[in-house]
Design a protein around this motif. Structure first.
Motif, PDB file in Angstrom:
ATOM      1  N   ARG A  26       0.843  -1.204   0.000  1.00  0.00           N
ATOM      2  CA  ARG A  26       0.000   0.000   0.000  1.00  0.00           C
ATOM      3  C   ARG A  26       0.871   1.243   0.000  1.00  0.00           C
ATOM      4  O   ARG A  26       1.959   1.280   0.580  1.00  0.00           O
ATOM      5  CB  ARG A  26      -0.917   0.003   1.220  1.00  0.00           C
ATOM      6  CG  ARG A  26      -1.978  -1.074   1.203  1.00  0.00           C
ATOM      7  CD  ARG A  26      -2.850  -0.965   2.434  1.00  0.00           C
ATOM      8  NE  ARG A  26      -3.563   0.316   2.475  1.00  0.00           N
ATOM      9  CZ  ARG A  26      -4.149   0.808   3.556  1.00  0.00           C
ATOM     10  NH1 ARG A  26      -4.091   0.147   4.694  1.00  0.00           N
ATOM     11  NH2 ARG A  26      -4.772   1.965   3.509  1.00  0.00           N
ATOM     12  N   LEU A  27       0.355   2.282  -0.641  1.00  0.00           N
ATOM     13  CA  LEU A  27       1.022   3.584  -0.684  1.00  0.00           C
ATOM     14  C   LEU A  27       0.056   4.606  -0.095  1.00  0.00           C
ATOM     15  O   LEU A  27      -0.764   5.197  -0.807  1.00  0.00           O
ATOM     16  CB  LEU A  27       1.384   3.957  -2.129  1.00  0.00           C
ATOM     17  CG  LEU A  27       2.379   3.032  -2.829  1.00  0.00           C
ATOM     18  CD1 LEU A  27       2.463   3.367  -4.315  1.00  0.00           C
ATOM     19  CD2 LEU A  27       3.760   3.143  -2.185  1.00  0.00           C
ATOM     20  N   THR A  28       0.127   4.812   1.195  1.00  0.00           N
ATOM     21  CA  THR A  28      -0.806   5.730   1.834  1.00  0.00           C
ATOM     22  C   THR A  28      -0.297   7.164   1.725  1.00  0.00           C
ATOM     23  O   THR A  28       0.899   7.422   1.877  1.00  0.00           O
ATOM     24  CB  THR A  28      -1.004   5.376   3.318  1.00  0.00           C
ATOM     25  OG1 THR A  28       0.235   5.556   4.008  1.00  0.00           O
ATOM     26  CG2 THR A  28      -1.454   3.930   3.480  1.00  0.00           C
ATOM     27  N   GLU A  29      -1.208   8.066   1.466  1.00  0.00           N
ATOM     28  CA  GLU A  29      -0.831   9.472   1.282  1.00  0.00           C
ATOM     29  C   GLU A  29      -0.124  10.031   2.517  1.00  0.00           C
ATOM     30  O   GLU A  29       0.846  10.783   2.398  1.00  0.00           O
ATOM     31  CB  GLU A  29      -2.078  10.304   0.966  1.00  0.00           C
ATOM     32  CG  GLU A  29      -2.695   9.991  -0.386  1.00  0.00           C
ATOM     33  CD  GLU A  29      -3.930  10.823  -0.657  1.00  0.00           C
ATOM     34  OE1 GLU A  29      -4.183  11.774   0.128  1.00  0.00           O
ATOM     35  OE2 GLU A  29      -4.643  10.547  -1.636  1.00  0.00           O
ATOM     36  N   ARG A  60      -9.912  -1.578  -4.366  1.00  0.00           N
ATOM     37  CA  ARG A  60     -11.052  -1.341  -3.490  1.00  0.00           C
ATOM     38  C   ARG A  60     -10.692  -1.747  -2.063  1.00  0.00           C
ATOM     39  O   ARG A  60     -10.093  -2.796  -1.840  1.00  0.00           O
ATOM     40  CB  ARG A  60     -12.246  -2.165  -3.975  1.00  0.00           C
ATOM     41  CG  ARG A  60     -13.546  -1.821  -3.280  1.00  0.00           C
ATOM     42  CD  ARG A  60     -14.684  -2.620  -3.887  1.00  0.00           C
ATOM     43  NE  ARG A  60     -15.954  -2.284  -3.267  1.00  0.00           N
ATOM     44  CZ  ARG A  60     -17.112  -2.872  -3.581  1.00  0.00           C
ATOM     45  NH1 ARG A  60     -17.125  -3.823  -4.507  1.00  0.00           N
ATOM     46  NH2 ARG A  60     -18.230  -2.505  -2.980  1.00  0.00           N
ATOM     47  N   HIS A  61     -11.004  -0.883  -1.131  1.00  0.00           N
ATOM     48  CA  HIS A  61     -10.746  -1.092   0.302  1.00  0.00           C
ATOM     49  C   HIS A  61      -9.265  -0.992   0.675  1.00  0.00           C
ATOM     50  O   HIS A  61      -8.928  -1.105   1.851  1.00  0.00           O
ATOM     51  CB  HIS A  61     -11.281  -2.449   0.782  1.00  0.00           C
ATOM     52  CG  HIS A  61     -12.719  -2.681   0.492  1.00  0.00           C
ATOM     53  ND1 HIS A  61     -13.709  -1.782   0.830  1.00  0.00           N
ATOM     54  CD2 HIS A  61     -13.340  -3.714  -0.140  1.00  0.00           C
ATOM     55  CE1 HIS A  61     -14.885  -2.240   0.452  1.00  0.00           C
ATOM     56  NE2 HIS A  61     -14.693  -3.413  -0.151  1.00  0.00           N
ATOM     57  N   ALA A  62      -8.384  -0.797  -0.312  1.00  0.00           N
ATOM     58  CA  ALA A  62      -6.949  -0.697   0.000  1.00  0.00           C
ATOM     59  C   ALA A  62      -6.356   0.618  -0.460  1.00  0.00           C
ATOM     60  O   ALA A  62      -5.371   1.084   0.091  1.00  0.00           O
ATOM     61  CB  ALA A  62      -6.191  -1.867  -0.624  1.00  0.00           C
ATOM     62  N   GLY A  63      -6.967   1.214  -1.483  1.00  0.00           N
ATOM     63  CA  GLY A  63      -6.429   2.469  -2.017  1.00  0.00           C
ATOM     64  C   GLY A  63      -5.264   2.218  -2.962  1.00  0.00           C
ATOM     65  O   GLY A  63      -5.191   1.182  -3.636  1.00  0.00           O
ATOM     66  N   ALA A  64      -4.334   3.156  -3.018  1.00  0.00           N
ATOM     67  CA  ALA A  64      -3.203   3.066  -3.939  1.00  0.00           C
ATOM     68  C   ALA A  64      -2.228   1.984  -3.476  1.00  0.00           C
ATOM     69  O   ALA A  64      -1.867   1.920  -2.301  1.00  0.00           O
ATOM     70  CB  ALA A  64      -2.495   4.409  -4.041  1.00  0.00           C
TER      71      ALA A  64
END
Length: 231
Positions: A26-29, A60-64
């Protein structure tokens, strides 16, 4: 000072290629903004660009998340490069400037010198600069951008063995430049096609079979300063 989104994009892309972020992670902002010392706005813009380039996917449900290319998709990249690099060389033979020729000849001289000394790390960088300059000499921004993106993706997906005969490899570079300098597009295309085909055989896929997905970004990396990035 507001950091441009394209600088953030370059930093994230470089880290993806270098393996800082694993395939599928995951790549969270929030984490990205903290790592690069920026707000979430340029991070969000950068992720959109990287998604368009194929480095990032939105789940979906994970984001980038970092994309997980298949072996077939990776093979397509090498085939595309084998088609586009010869085209770029042929265009360069018609559109190159004296400045392009000066840089290309300088790179060939350095490459031949380093090859004789056996300095493989220098040769890798010089080879990248050579092909980047050759693409720029084509006079086509679209073609140059496509080749640059291909090189980034190939570096991400493949490990590359050093040429068995680096001196001969730089002789090939020199022959391509000679054809470009003479304006011989057909010969430049043919020589580049042969050179690219030989180079392709040295590529080894970094992944195989199934995926190794994780929902965690490596967070042990220290924050980075991207204000001085070349863009």
């Amino acid at each position: 000072m507001r950091i441009p989104a394209h600088s953030v994009c370059t930093a994230i892309r470089d880290d993806i290629v270098a393996g800082v972020y694993e395939r599928g992670s995951r790549l969270t902002e929030e984490l990205l903004a903290r790592r690069y010392g920026v707000s979430r706005v340029p991070v969000r813009e950068a992720l959109r660009t990287l998604e368009a380039e194929g480095f990032v996917v939105t789940r979906r449900h994970a984001g980038a998340c970092v994309a997980e290319p298949t072996e077939h998709e990776a093979a397509d990249l090498l085939e595309m490069r084998m088609l586009l690099e010869p085209l770029g060389a042929a265009r360069a033979a018609q559109r190159r400037t004296e400045a392009h020729l000066k840089v290309l000849r300088g790179l060939v001289r350095l490459g031949q010198e380093r090859a004789r000394r056996g300095n493989s790390e220098d040769l890798r960088s010089l080879g990248g600069w050579f092909h980047e300059t050759l693409a720029q000499a084509s006079g086509s921004q679209a073609l140059t951008s496509m080749l640059t993106q291909l090189r980034h993706k190939i570096a991400w997906m493949y490990a590359v063995d050093a040429p068995a005969d680096p001196v001969e490899s730089w002789v090939q570079h020199g022959a391509i430049v000679d054809a470009v300098a003479r304006g011989d597009g057909d010969r430049a295309r043919a020589l580049t096609a042969l050179h690219t085909e030989r180079a392709t055989s040295a590529h080894r896929l970094r992944f195989s079979g199934g995926t190794d997905r994780t929902d965690r970004v490596r967070t042990s990396q220290p924050p980075v300063n991207i204000t001085g990035l070349r863009h």
